[in-house]
Design a protein around this motif. Structure first.
Motif, PDB file in Angstrom:
ATOM      1  N   GLU A 100       0.835  -1.211   0.000  1.00  0.00           N
ATOM      2  CA  GLU A 100       0.000   0.000   0.000  1.00  0.00           C
ATOM      3  C   GLU A 100       0.863   1.253   0.000  1.00  0.00           C
ATOM      4  OE1 GLU A 100      -3.625  -1.976   2.604  1.00  0.00           O
ATOM      5  OE2 GLU A 100      -2.713  -0.102   3.246  1.00  0.00           O
ATOM      6  N   GLU A 101       1.900   1.237   0.850  1.00  0.00           N
ATOM      7  CA  GLU A 101       2.789   2.398   0.903  1.00  0.00           C
ATOM      8  C   GLU A 101       3.435   2.655  -0.450  1.00  0.00           C
ATOM      9  OE1 GLU A 101       3.342   4.773   3.296  1.00  0.00           O
ATOM     10  OE2 GLU A 101       1.685   3.665   4.175  1.00  0.00           O
ATOM     11  N   ALA A 103       2.310   1.859  -3.381  1.00  0.00           N
ATOM     12  CA  ALA A 103       1.321   2.399  -4.315  1.00  0.00           C
ATOM     13  C   ALA A 103       1.137   3.898  -4.091  1.00  0.00           C
ATOM     14  CB  ALA A 103      -0.007   1.667  -4.149  1.00  0.00           C
ATOM     15  N   LEU A 104       1.046   4.284  -2.812  1.00  0.00           N
ATOM     16  CA  LEU A 104       0.837   5.703  -2.516  1.00  0.00           C
ATOM     17  C   LEU A 104       2.067   6.516  -2.908  1.00  0.00           C
ATOM     18  CD1 LEU A 104      -1.080   5.540   0.858  1.00  0.00           C
ATOM     19  CD2 LEU A 104      -1.938   6.118  -1.387  1.00  0.00           C
ATOM     20  N   ARG A 106       4.191   5.801  -5.279  1.00  0.00           N
ATOM     21  CA  ARG A 106       4.232   5.892  -6.737  1.00  0.00           C
ATOM     22  C   ARG A 106       3.281   6.979  -7.231  1.00  0.00           C
ATOM     23  NH1 ARG A 106       3.178   0.470  -9.965  1.00  0.00           N
ATOM     24  NH2 ARG A 106       4.551  -0.469  -8.435  1.00  0.00           N
ATOM     25  N   CYS A 107       2.123   7.017  -6.558  1.00  0.00           N
ATOM     26  CA  CYS A 107       1.116   8.030  -6.861  1.00  0.00           C
ATOM     27  C   CYS A 107       1.698   9.427  -6.662  1.00  0.00           C
ATOM     28  CB  CYS A 107      -0.032   7.812  -5.882  1.00  0.00           C
ATOM     29  SG  CYS A 107      -1.604   8.213  -6.479  1.00  0.00           S
ATOM     30  N   GLU A 110       4.331  10.277  -9.277  1.00  0.00           N
ATOM     31  CA  GLU A 110       3.741  10.670 -10.550  1.00  0.00           C
ATOM     32  C   GLU A 110       3.281  12.113 -10.518  1.00  0.00           C
ATOM     33  OE1 GLU A 110       0.453   8.128 -11.783  1.00  0.00           O
ATOM     34  OE2 GLU A 110       1.965   6.549 -11.925  1.00  0.00           O
ATOM     35  N   ARG A 111       2.649  12.461  -9.419  1.00  0.00           N
ATOM     36  CA  ARG A 111       2.111  13.809  -9.302  1.00  0.00           C
ATOM     37  C   ARG A 111       3.244  14.826  -9.246  1.00  0.00           C
ATOM     38  NH1 ARG A 111      -1.853  14.830  -4.512  1.00  0.00           N
ATOM     39  NH2 ARG A 111       0.078  14.982  -3.386  1.00  0.00           N
ATOM     40  N   SER A 148      -4.127  20.121  -6.821  1.00  0.00           N
ATOM     41  CA  SER A 148      -5.082  19.760  -5.775  1.00  0.00           C
ATOM     42  C   SER A 148      -6.482  19.617  -6.359  1.00  0.00           C
ATOM     43  CB  SER A 148      -5.067  20.796  -4.653  1.00  0.00           C
ATOM     44  OG  SER A 148      -5.442  22.051  -5.150  1.00  0.00           O
ATOM     45  N   ARG A 150      -7.009  18.571  -9.327  1.00  0.00           N
ATOM     46  CA  ARG A 150      -6.999  17.337 -10.103  1.00  0.00           C
ATOM     47  C   ARG A 150      -7.062  16.110  -9.203  1.00  0.00           C
ATOM     48  NH1 ARG A 150      -2.367  15.454 -12.216  1.00  0.00           N
ATOM     49  NH2 ARG A 150      -1.362  17.460 -11.970  1.00  0.00           N
ATOM     50  N   SER A 151      -6.405  16.191  -8.058  1.00  0.00           N
ATOM     51  CA  SER A 151      -6.241  14.987  -7.243  1.00  0.00           C
ATOM     52  C   SER A 151      -7.442  14.646  -6.411  1.00  0.00           C
ATOM     53  CB  SER A 151      -5.053  15.141  -6.308  1.00  0.00           C
ATOM     54  OG  SER A 151      -5.275  16.221  -5.449  1.00  0.00           O
TER      55      SER A 151
ATOM     56  N   THR B  59      -6.668   9.808 -10.712  1.00  0.00           N
ATOM     57  CA  THR B  59      -5.381   9.496 -10.110  1.00  0.00           C
ATOM     58  C   THR B  59      -5.351   7.990  -9.882  1.00  0.00           C
ATOM     59  OG1 THR B  59      -5.591  11.568  -8.927  1.00  0.00           O
ATOM     60  CG2 THR B  59      -3.835  10.107  -8.233  1.00  0.00           C
ATOM     61  N   VAL B  60      -4.214   7.373 -10.154  1.00  0.00           N
ATOM     62  CA  VAL B  60      -4.155   5.922 -10.036  1.00  0.00           C
ATOM     63  C   VAL B  60      -3.096   5.511  -9.019  1.00  0.00           C
ATOM     64  CG1 VAL B  60      -3.681   3.769 -11.233  1.00  0.00           C
ATOM     65  CG2 VAL B  60      -4.924   5.572 -12.397  1.00  0.00           C
ATOM     66  N   ARG B  62      -1.357   2.119  -7.963  1.00  0.00           N
ATOM     67  CA  ARG B  62      -1.296   0.733  -8.441  1.00  0.00           C
ATOM     68  C   ARG B  62      -0.648  -0.142  -7.384  1.00  0.00           C
ATOM     69  NH1 ARG B  62       0.917  -3.215 -11.137  1.00  0.00           N
ATOM     70  NH2 ARG B  62      -0.332  -4.175 -12.772  1.00  0.00           N
ATOM     71  N   LEU B  63      -1.412  -1.124  -6.899  1.00  0.00           N
ATOM     72  CA  LEU B  63      -0.853  -2.082  -5.945  1.00  0.00           C
ATOM     73  C   LEU B  63      -0.085  -3.133  -6.717  1.00  0.00           C
ATOM     74  CD1 LEU B  63      -3.983  -2.585  -3.675  1.00  0.00           C
ATOM     75  CD2 LEU B  63      -2.022  -1.139  -3.227  1.00  0.00           C
ATOM     76  N   THR B  75      -5.723   1.655   1.128  1.00  0.00           N
ATOM     77  CA  THR B  75      -4.884   2.566   0.354  1.00  0.00           C
ATOM     78  C   THR B  75      -5.642   3.860   0.074  1.00  0.00           C
ATOM     79  OG1 THR B  75      -3.992   0.601  -0.695  1.00  0.00           O
ATOM     80  CG2 THR B  75      -3.417   2.703  -1.676  1.00  0.00           C
ATOM     81  N   TYR B  79      -4.688   7.560   1.357  1.00  0.00           N
ATOM     82  CA  TYR B  79      -4.514   8.647   0.399  1.00  0.00           C
ATOM     83  C   TYR B  79      -5.363   9.845   0.820  1.00  0.00           C
ATOM     84  CZ  TYR B  79      -4.515  11.086  -4.075  1.00  0.00           C
ATOM     85  OH  TYR B  79      -4.392  12.032  -5.049  1.00  0.00           O
ATOM     86  N   TYR B  85      -8.545  14.915   2.382  1.00  0.00           N
ATOM     87  CA  TYR B  85      -9.962  14.702   2.053  1.00  0.00           C
ATOM     88  C   TYR B  85     -10.726  14.327   3.322  1.00  0.00           C
ATOM     89  CZ  TYR B  85      -8.795  14.686  -2.876  1.00  0.00           C
ATOM     90  OH  TYR B  85      -8.378  15.037  -4.123  1.00  0.00           O
TER      91      TYR B  85
END
Lengths: 151, 245
Positions: A100-101, A103-104, A106-107, A110-111, A148, A150-151, B59-60, B62-63, B75, B79, B85
Motif C-alpha cells: 500500500e505504501e 502504491a501511494l 508511486r502516486c 507521478e504527481r 489539488s 486534479r487529485s 489518479t491511479v 497501483r498495488l 490505500t 490517500y 480529504y
C-alpha cells in the motif's frame, strides 16, 4: 535395546547440530531456532534416559511411554505449525502495508513529476529575464492549485 | 459535522481487471461530481486498468500485489488522510453503482459516520437467491442489531465514510475475505461510529453476472458466518479516533 537408544541419540544430535549450523550461517533466526533447540534437546534427553519418558508417562497416567511420547510430539508439532501460521499472518500484514505504501508513493511520485514538468515547461516558455522570484512564486502557487483540483 | 457542502470528497474505485469498464465509470463520476477527487486503486490487475483509468483523468494508485478490496480501500483511506480529504466514497469500478447516488450518500453523512447504499431497500431490481440470500439476511439481521438501526444490505460495496470513519479506516481496514464489508462494519459500530443506510438503485453489472452454483453458495454461507463470528469476537484494534467507544 541399545540399538534404538543409539539411533535416537544420534538423530537428536544431528538435529541439534543442524539447528546450530543453520543459526551459525544466519539462515535461522533466533526466535525460531529456540523452538527447535528445545525440541532437539528434548529428544536427546528422552534418547539418553528412556526411563525419564516412562516416569513422565506414569506421572500423567499414560500406560505406555511410547504413547506418551507420541502425544507429546503431536502437541509440539501442532504448536510449531500454529506458531508458523501466526508468523505468516504477520508477514502478510507487513507485505500488505508495504504494498500500500509503495502504491501511494508511486502516486505521489507521478504527481510530483507532472508538477515538475509543468513547472519546467512554464520556465522554458517564459522569457529568461522573467525567470526570477516574481514569476517563480505565482507559477508555483498556480501549479499547486491545479494539482489539488486534479487529485 | 455541519458543513457537508464544503467537504472535500474523494471517490475511491477499487479495480481488478476492469479495463473495459473503468474508463467509462471514471468519466461518469467526473461528470457527475466535478469537484470530487477520483482515485482508482488498481488491485494488481494484469490488464490495462491503470492506463484506462489514467486516460479517463483519475489518479491511479497501483498495488503491485493483489490485496483484495480491503487492501485497496485502506490505500484509498490513507490517500484521503494524506491529501486532506474529509469524505471517502467507495464505488465499484464495474459500473454497478450509479454515481448519481453519491451526492445522496454524502448528504446523509451529517447524521452518520458511515452511509451504505443498500440494494434491497425498495429501489432497483437487484435480487440474490438461495443460500447466498439467506447468508445476506443473517448478516443483515445481526449487524442491524449491533448498529441499532435497520440495515438490509451489509455486503454492499457502495459506501460513504465521514471524517471519523476515514481516520479510523486509514489505520485499520481488514483485508480478509468479506473484511471490506462485514468486518469493517462491525469494526465501525464497535468503534462507536454511527452507521446508516440509503436505498439505491443498482444497475446491471457491465461485466456479466457472478457465477452461482450451490456449492459456491454454501461455501459463501460458511465463510460469511466465519467472518461475522471472527469480527464479533476479535479484539478491537486500538485506534485513537475510536475514543467514543
Amino acid at each position: 535395546m541399545a540399538g534404538w537408544r543409539l539411533l535416537s541419540v544420534v538423530v537428536a544430535c544431528l538435529v541439534l547440530l543442524f539447528v546450530v549450523e543453520l543459526m551459525r550461517r544466519r539462515k535461522l533466526r533466533e526466535k525460531y531456532a529456540g523452538m527447535w533447540l528445545l525440541v532437539s534437546v528434548g529428544v536427546l534427553v528422552f534418547g539418553i534416559f528412556p526411563d525419564f519418558a516412562q516416569d513422565l508417562a506414569d506421572l500423567v497416567g499414560v500406560q505406555t511411554a511410547s504413547n506418551f511420547t507420541f502425544l507429546l510430539s503431536g502437541i509440539v508439532l501442532a504448536a510449531v505449525s500454529l506458531h508458523l501460521s501466526s508468523e505468516v499472518g504477520h508477514l502478510e500484514e507487513e507485505t500488505r502495508t508495504a504494498v500500500e505504501e509503495i502504491a501511494l508513493l508511486r502516486c505521489e511520485l507521478e504527481r510530483t513529476r507532472a508538477e515538475l514538468d509543468a513547472r519546467i515547461a512554464q520556465l522554458e516558455s517564459g522569457a529568461p529575464a522573467q525567470a526570477g522570484d516574481p514569476s517563480g512564486t505565482p507559477s508555483r502557487n498556480g501549479s499547486h492549485a491545479t494539482t489539488s483540483a486534479r487529485s | 459535522m455541519a458543513e457537508v457542502a464544503t467537504r472535500r470528497i474523494l471517490i475511491v474505485l477499487p479495480a481488478l481487471n476492469e479495463e473495459n469498464n473503468v474508463g467509462a465509470v471514471v468519466r461518469h463520476v467526473r461528470e457527475t461530481l466535478p469537484d470530487a477527487g477520483v482515485l482508482v486503486v488498481d488491485d494488481g490487475s494484469s490488464d490495462q486498468t491503470s492506463r484506462r483509468a489514467r486516460e479517463a483523468g483519475a489518479t491511479v494508485a497501483r498495488l503491485a500485489v493483489n490485496l483484495g478490496v480491503g487492501g485497496a480501500m485502506r490505500t484509498g483511506f490513507r490517500y484521503a488522510v494524506a491529501n486532506g480529504y474529509d469524505v471517502v466514497v467507495q464505488v465499484d469500478a464495474d459500473g454497478q453503482h450509479d454515481p448519481e447516488h453519491v451526492r445522496e450518500l454524502v448528504d446523509h453523512l451529517d447524521q452518520a459516520d458511515l452511509v451504505i447504499g443498500a440494494r434491497f431497500a425498495g429501489k432497483g431490481a437487484y435480487r440474490a437467491t438461495g443460500p447466498r440470500r439467506w447468508a445476506m439476511w443473517v448478516l443483515a439481521v445481526v449487524i442491524s442489531r449491533l448498529a441499532r438501526t435497520k440495515l438490509t444490505d451489509v455486503t454492499s460495496g457502495f459506501k460513504a465514510a465521514g471524517p471519523r470513519a476515514v481516520k479510523m479506516f486509514a489505520q485499520y481496514y481488514p483485508a480478509e475475505y468479506l473484511g471490506d464489508t462485514v468486518e469493517s462494519l462491525v469494526l465501525a459500530i464497535r468503534g462507536g461510529l454511527v452507521v446508516r443506510q440509503v436505498p439505491v438503485e443498482m444497475r446491471e453489472r457491465s461485466g456479466g453476472q457472478p457465477s452461482q452454483t450451490p456449492i459456491r453458495a454454501a461455501v459463501y454461507l460458511f465463510r460469511a458466518g466465519l467472518a461475522l463470528l471472527l469480527a464479533l469476537v476479535r479484539r478491537r484494534p486500538s485506534v485513537e479516533s475510536a475514543d467514543a467507544a
